[in-house]
Motif scaffolding. Structure first.
Motif: not given
Length: 378
Positions: A151-153, A155-156, A166, A171, A361
């Motif tokens: 997820s984006i969260e 990944a950060e 990044n 993702n 995803n």
């Protein structure tokens, strides 16, 4: 490890790895490693099996210290063969960081999958009590070409914790979790048969994480007699300890209602057959959530873990997608409540909301392999 041993190890790794890097990279040679050669599991296994199923022409080699009955090409970690294949592979795939002395050639693609979404702090976000490890993590992460995130969260968090661009964090979800989104009854039956589990049993998977201060013996924080008497013979409790502490287990705790499955490499397969997950701070619950089956959380030492050992990226109680209990009696009561249809529905809603944030995803291994160059785009 003492300073002298570290120096000897560094000299050995640098000398032979540098020598073997004089050889050319062999196209389509892929080297896999999972948990430092302890297992054939996780994303490396999922990628390996996908390549096998596609009948690709890749040369597939595992770093595996105890191959056992597996009919795969394997080398021991840090053996000369390992260093040679590592120096000459086109792709290296790992789910843990490696020694920074093993810097790959620019023509080698280093795919780091990591082994779980982090609730607890990792890498450069740890305090300086972990300073020796942090330096190794930082330098090795510098060599990574790709890192998977669900997820984006997450990944950060990965980008910040490993201090990598990044753009290297893709993702896509994790290949290891593709089986969790499918109801593969053939595989489920195969796993149950291999473990001699009756099809009628309700399976609870207890998968606690390790504690950084655990030394000596490890003792199960559950009373076998109490939990067996309370749940009865309908339930089977599978206990799966973290690979960092499985060597600390003091004897076996198997009986007809409790099974130690710590030596079973593939925890994804254990999740697939389980009806309920019990954990504490382990990243396993991020993956298990994909199944949309109920979870219970048993953080019996949460204040110590949060304030002294690791700390968390998220508020624990409001993030975990299941009931939180702090003692064994409450845990047993919560397991029995899961039989209620109303309770199951409310827990399912929590898991769905959790997945929208952390498992955004639907995993497509073919697409992932194309993104990292293991398969042609055509």
């Amino acid at each position: 490890m003492s300073l002298i041993k570290r120096l000897i190890k560094a000299t050995y790794l640098q000398a032979f790895f540098t020598l073997f890097k004089l050889f050319p990279v062999k196209k389509k040679r892929v080297l896999f490693s999972s948990f430092y050669g302890r297992q054939c599991s996780g994303d490396p296994k999922a990628i390996y099996e996908k390549l096998l199923s596609l009948k690709t022409e890749h040369e597939l080699i595992w770093v595996l210290n105890k191959p056992g009955s597996l009919s795969i090409k394997a080398v021991n970690r840090y053996s000369l063969k390992h260093l040679f294949y590592l120096a000459t592979c086109e792709f290296r795939i790992d789910n843990c960081q490696e020694s920074h002395y093993l810097k790959p050639k620019s023509s080698t693609t280093y795919i780091q999958t990591w082994h779980g979404s982090p609730l607890k702090k990792i890498a450069q976000d740890l305090d300086d009590a972990f300073i020796a490890h942090k330096q190794d993590w930082l330098l090795d992460a510098n060599y990574w070409d790709f890192l998977f995130a669900p997820s984006i969260e997450i990944a950060e968090i990965f980008s910040k914790a490993f201090k990598i661009d990044n753009k290297k964090v893709i993702n896509t979800g994790n290949p290891r979790n593709e089986i969790l989104g499918n109801s593969d009854t053939i595989l489920m039956n195969k796993v149950k048969t291999s473990l001699n589990i009756p099809s009628t049993k309700k399976i609870i998977l207890y998968a606690p994480t390790f504690r950084d201060d655990e030394q000596g013996k490890f003792y199960l924080k559950l009373s076998k007699d109490k939990i067996v008497n309370a749940l009865g013979s309908d339930y089977l409790l599978l206990v799966r300890l973290h690979s960092n502490i499985k060597h600390l287990v003091n004897g076996s705790f198997d009986n007809e209602n409790i099974m130690n499955v710590t030596e079973y490499d593939d925890i994804q397969e254990l999740m697939l057959i389980s009806d309920i997950l019990i954990t504490d701070y382990s990243s396993v619950f991020f993956d298990f959530a994909i199944t949309e089956k109920p979870m219970l959380f048993y953080p019996y030492d949460i204040d110590k873990y949060k304030n002294t050992l690791r700390g968390f990226y998220f508020d624990y109680q409001s993030t975990v997608p299941g009931k939180v209990v702090y003692d064994e009696d409450s845990l047993i009561e919560a397991i029995l409540k899961l039989e209620s249809k109303e309770y199951k529905e409310s827990e399912l809603n929590r898991v769905k909301l959790f997945n929208q944030k952390f498992n955004e995803n639907k995993v497509d291994s073919i697409n992932i392999l194309k993104q990292v160059g293991l398969l042609d785009e055509a």
